[in-house]
Design a protein around this motif. Structure first.
Motif, PDB file in Angstrom:
ATOM      1  N   ASP A 364      35.678  48.713  33.704  1.00 19.29           N
ATOM      2  CA  ASP A 364      35.917  49.458  34.933  1.00 19.29           C
ATOM      3  C   ASP A 364      35.327  48.602  36.056  1.00 19.29           C
ATOM      4  O   ASP A 364      34.177  48.173  35.974  1.00 19.29           O
ATOM      5  CB  ASP A 364      35.194  50.809  34.831  1.00 19.29           C
ATOM      6  CG  ASP A 364      35.522  51.753  35.954  1.00 19.29           C
ATOM      7  OD1 ASP A 364      35.842  51.273  37.053  1.00 19.29           O
ATOM      8  OD2 ASP A 364      35.431  52.977  35.763  1.00 19.29           O
ATOM      9  N   VAL A 410      41.546  49.280  38.758  1.00 22.13           N
ATOM     10  CA  VAL A 410      40.633  50.250  38.150  1.00 22.13           C
ATOM     11  C   VAL A 410      40.046  49.675  36.860  1.00 22.13           C
ATOM     12  O   VAL A 410      38.831  49.561  36.728  1.00 22.13           O
ATOM     13  CB  VAL A 410      41.353  51.591  37.880  1.00 22.13           C
ATOM     14  CG1 VAL A 410      40.383  52.600  37.253  1.00 22.13           C
ATOM     15  CG2 VAL A 410      41.933  52.158  39.169  1.00 22.13           C
ATOM     16  N   THR A 424      44.356  54.119  41.068  1.00 25.49           N
ATOM     17  CA  THR A 424      43.758  55.418  40.759  1.00 25.49           C
ATOM     18  C   THR A 424      44.845  56.473  40.618  1.00 25.49           C
ATOM     19  O   THR A 424      44.785  57.330  39.740  1.00 25.49           O
ATOM     20  CB  THR A 424      42.788  55.824  41.875  1.00 25.49           C
ATOM     21  OG1 THR A 424      43.474  55.831  43.133  1.00 25.49           O
ATOM     22  CG2 THR A 424      41.616  54.864  41.948  1.00 25.49           C
ATOM     23  N   GLU A 431      40.201  50.375  43.037  1.00 26.33           N
ATOM     24  CA  GLU A 431      38.873  50.823  43.460  1.00 26.33           C
ATOM     25  C   GLU A 431      38.536  50.115  44.780  1.00 26.33           C
ATOM     26  O   GLU A 431      37.962  49.029  44.809  1.00 26.33           O
ATOM     27  CB  GLU A 431      37.852  50.542  42.360  1.00 26.33           C
ATOM     28  CG  GLU A 431      38.161  51.331  41.099  1.00 26.33           C
ATOM     29  CD  GLU A 431      37.133  51.145  39.993  1.00 26.33           C
ATOM     30  OE1 GLU A 431      36.127  50.421  40.211  1.00 26.33           O
ATOM     31  OE2 GLU A 431      37.318  51.721  38.911  1.00 26.33           O
ATOM     32  N   TYR A 474      36.243  55.190  46.917  1.00 23.30           N
ATOM     33  CA  TYR A 474      36.564  55.423  45.507  1.00 23.30           C
ATOM     34  C   TYR A 474      35.445  56.214  44.852  1.00 23.30           C
ATOM     35  O   TYR A 474      35.673  57.273  44.287  1.00 23.30           O
ATOM     36  CB  TYR A 474      36.794  54.110  44.750  1.00 23.30           C
ATOM     37  CG  TYR A 474      36.954  54.341  43.262  1.00 23.30           C
ATOM     38  CD1 TYR A 474      38.087  54.991  42.775  1.00 23.30           C
ATOM     39  CD2 TYR A 474      35.972  53.966  42.355  1.00 23.30           C
ATOM     40  CE1 TYR A 474      38.236  55.254  41.413  1.00 23.30           C
ATOM     41  CE2 TYR A 474      36.114  54.219  40.992  1.00 23.30           C
ATOM     42  CZ  TYR A 474      37.245  54.860  40.525  1.00 23.30           C
ATOM     43  OH  TYR A 474      37.377  55.133  39.186  1.00 23.30           O
TER      44      TYR A 474
END
Length: 735
Positions: A364, A410, A424, A431, A474
């Motif tokens: 991530d 992401v 997203t 992000e 984000y």
């Protein structure tokens, strides 16, 4: 032109009749305010100095004829309105030079049990007088979920200016309680159907006859300017938000004794088996209590370790738990990839992949940069193991940044940098605040090494935040860290762009807060005013993100000392911190009734007696803790105590404030001097807190520039409490 409803068309036509006479009119701060009675509705029409207008519905009774009477008294106009529904009362307070905010409050006492299956929104942007062409404009920000009941929009034709509308949703508690409705998603709409609409009632959940309910409590600020660039728009948003914040009612806070709270949390963190896992002879924090299915994560270890470091530095003590965590950190480094990994390499293969990010090599985007930031903080404190892990991972982080052109997806794969999840949501991008977080990491690397390459990397990333508007956010903590990095870049380079971008990050954070108290359902058990949501679409507030934003705001204000920054920024940041210091204790389940805790927990287990914070606090009609008890949110108390309690060596007291402070030195005491953050238009709590069973000394507390000795209030536990204005220089002596 957007499609519209008969309500908009009819109201626009009726209020644009050239010779229509108002029943009340008055000018204030250069604007015209007129009340019109249109059979079934009562409207307030506000006209800008150049003539453009907007209408606010004050009362409504469909297919009816209102009977309107009014009186003026002490700057307030009160309208008594009789109709088939019952008796309305509208209190109208016009703006003044001292408080340039319009406020109107509408209550209703129904004649009979009453259901509202539909309610129209309360704002109509009007075209020119005598024209049937609707006004044009743009909604910039509006309520999402249970966040603030805000609406910030521009009128662009006829060109007029900006409006910031805030519905004080706290006032709707009786309506929401009686009808079992939520105040979430009540303010917004699509142009020109905008404003607040009462949440529809459901069968058998009617308003009681004869009881008074508040149906609206609106605050409105106006500006004659339509900003022509992002920086001007963001400054206007922050300034108008602060203007309304000063005018709106705010709940009182109460003192929470964080030394006791911290000790309870520390005992449970160290002693509860559910907080720990063992891998290869080392101890690691679980992400959630009793979550043994998920491998240890480096983010979790560092998210708890850094607040513990803050605490032991403040307390000049040692905690054995810290050595346990530090000893396990090198295992997260991969020689193969030249970087720290998210998951512990020895156990990553145990994951079942039930979520797309729970796979060994899936990263991530923020999960790489956030641990690097925390490692850099340890490195700058002299921790050599953390320094090596940080420096050894920088080349990989830079490679990733360049590969994605400083615009992160992401999820991606660590070995190939293949994108696993780009956006997203469709069309929303990845992000978007990670460039700011990465810039923070690079600034730390520059500070640690002096290598200007890292400063150049920080600038390249920071510039990617331009033009994102209110889509930048984000995750709350990363957006707040970004704000601090950008302020530091501004101080280093003197480029105004970076200060403006720091404001952009802060505006995104404040848009995702909750300026109201949810006093219905389970919400009566915990305060929610100025709570912060972790993601732009999250349905709950979360302890970890709140704690990190709290720390990031402290850091921002420290870097802003001596800098010219917006007064609205100083005000809002200090106020957020003040409310966190009270609210944060309610994330601990022992502070909550068991009936409001979720029986179904997504991750791990929930122990209502354990002083480990819940991840999630929900709307009053929903139970909380359904995500789990967040071990990586354990930094909550360890972040608060060192920042708000000042120790005076050898004395039987501590000094506490619920605003941040500057300039206190624990080595130089008697007298004590320090400066409060914040804004002089707001006050905060200053306390002299007993640390033993004896009496407090005889104190003299004064504010620089005033010879007056402040009088404190003695509390039942022996502490001494004062109320002081923000931005004051405090002088404390004793004998």
């Amino acid at each position: 032109m957007n499609a519209t409803s008969p309500w908009i068309l009819n109201t626009n036509a009726a209020l644009n009749v050239a010779n229509r006479k108002p029943i009340f009119e008055q000018a204030a701060i250069g604007y015209s305010f007129k009340i019109y009675h249109l059979e079934e509705s009562c409207w307030l029409v506000v006209a800008w100095p150049k003539g453009s207008r907007i209408a606010f519905r004050l009362a409504y009774s469909p297919n009816d004829k209102l009977d309107v009477q009014f009186r003026e008294s002490n700057g307030q106009v009160t309208f008594k309105i009789k109709c088939l529904l019952g008796d309305y009362e509208v209190k109208l307070v016009l703006p003044t030079e001292e408080q340039p905010v319009l406020r109107y409050t509408t209550t209703l006492k129904p004649k009979a049990p009453l259901l509202f299956p539909f309610w129209p929104r309360d704002i109509v942007p009007l075209g020119a007088v005598g024209s049937d062409i609707l006004a044009e404009g743009k909604v910039i920000a509006s309520q999402v979920g249970a966040r603030s009941g805000q609406l910030y929009f521009h009128l662009t034709r006829p060109k007029a200016g900006a409006v910031f509308y805030l519905q004080n949703l706290t006032a709707l508690a009786d309506y929401n309680q009686q009808t079992e409705t939520s105040a979430a998603d009540t303010v917004g709409g699509e142009w020109p159907e905008i404003g607040f609409a009462l949440p529809p009632t459901i069968k058998n959940k009617a308003l009681e006859a004869g009881k008074v309910y508040t149906l609206s409590d609106a605050f409105v600020a106006f500006d004659e300017n339509v900003p022509d660039n992002e920086a001007a728009m963001i400054q206007q948003y922050l300034d108008l938000l602060a203007t309304i914040y000063l005018a709106m009612p705010k709940p009182d806070t109460t003192y929470k004794h964080w030394p006791d709270i911290l000790q309870k949390g520390l005992d449970d963190l160290m002693d509860s088996p559910g907080c720990w896992a063992q891998v290869d002879g080392n101890h690691y924090f679980n992400a959630y209590v009793c979550d043994y299915a998920t491998p240890p994560e480096i983010m979790v270890q560092l998210a708890v370790l850094l607040p513990l470091v803050d605490y032991v530095e403040w307390n000049e003590s040692q905690l054995s738990v810290m050595k346990k965590v530090k000893d396990g950190l090198p295992a997260f480094y991969s020689e193969k990839y030249g970087t720290i990994m998210r998951w512990h390499p020895k156990t990553a293969d145990q994951m079942k992949g039930e979520e797309e990010h729970k796979k060994p090599l899936v990263m991530d985007s923020w999960y790489l940069n956030h641990p690097l930031l925390n490692l850099s903080r340890l490195a700058l404190k002299g921790e050599k193991t953390a320094e090596k892990l940080f420096l050894d991972s920088l080349e990989f982080a830079i490679k990733v940044a360049k590969h994605f052109d400083y615009t992160w997806p992401v999820f991606y794969k660590m070995d190939t940098l293949e994108v696993i999840k780009a956006e997203t949501q469709p069309g929303k991008g990845g992000e978007k605040d990670v460039p700011g977080l990465y810039a923070h990491v690079m600034l730390q690397a520059w500070e640690l090494t002096g290598n200007k390459r890292y400063l150049a990397e920080a600038e390249r990333a920071a510039q990617k935040l331009q033009g994102l508007g209110f889509e930048l956010f984000y995750q709350a903590n990363n957006t707040a860290f970004s704000a601090g990095a950008l302020l530091r870049l501004y101080k280093i380079t003197k480029k105004e762009l970076y200060k403006e971008l720091s404001y952009l990050c802060l505006a995104n954070v404040f848009k995702n807060t909750k300026l109201w108290d949810c006093n219905y359902g389970h919400g009566v058990n915990f305060p929610t005013f100025f709570a912060l949501y972790p993601l732009s679409d999250a349905p709950y507030t979360a302890v970890y993100e709140e704690e990190e934003v709290f720390c990031a705001f402290h850091d921002y204000l420290r870097h802003a000392e001596g800098q010219e920054i917006l007064p609205s920024v100083r005000l809002l940041m200090a106020e957020y911190i003040r409310y966190v210091v009270e609210r944060a204790v309610y994330y601990y389940p022992p502070k909550l009734p068991k009936e409001m805790l979720s029986e179904n927990v997504k991750t791990g287990e929930l122990d209502p007696n354990l002083w480990i914070a819940l991840e999630d606090m929900h709307d009053g009609w929903e139970k909380s803790g359904e995500v789990g008890q967040e071990v990586y949110g354990a930094g909550n108390a360890f972040g608060i105590l060192p920042r708000h309690y000042m120790q005076v060596p050898g004395e039987p007291f501590m000094i506490y404030t619920d605003y941040p402070t500057y300039g206190f030195s624990p080595k130089k005491h008697r007298p004590v001097n320090f400066t409060l953050a914040g804004d002089p238009r707001q006050t905060c709590r200053l306390m002299l807190v007993k640390t033993d069973k004896g009496k407090l000394p005889d104190f003299t507390v004064t504010i620089k520039g005033s010879n007056e000795k402040l009088t404190g209030k003695k509390l039942k536990d022996g502490h001494l409490e004062f109320t002081v204005a923000g931005d004051s220089q405090i002088h404390i002596d004793w004998k």
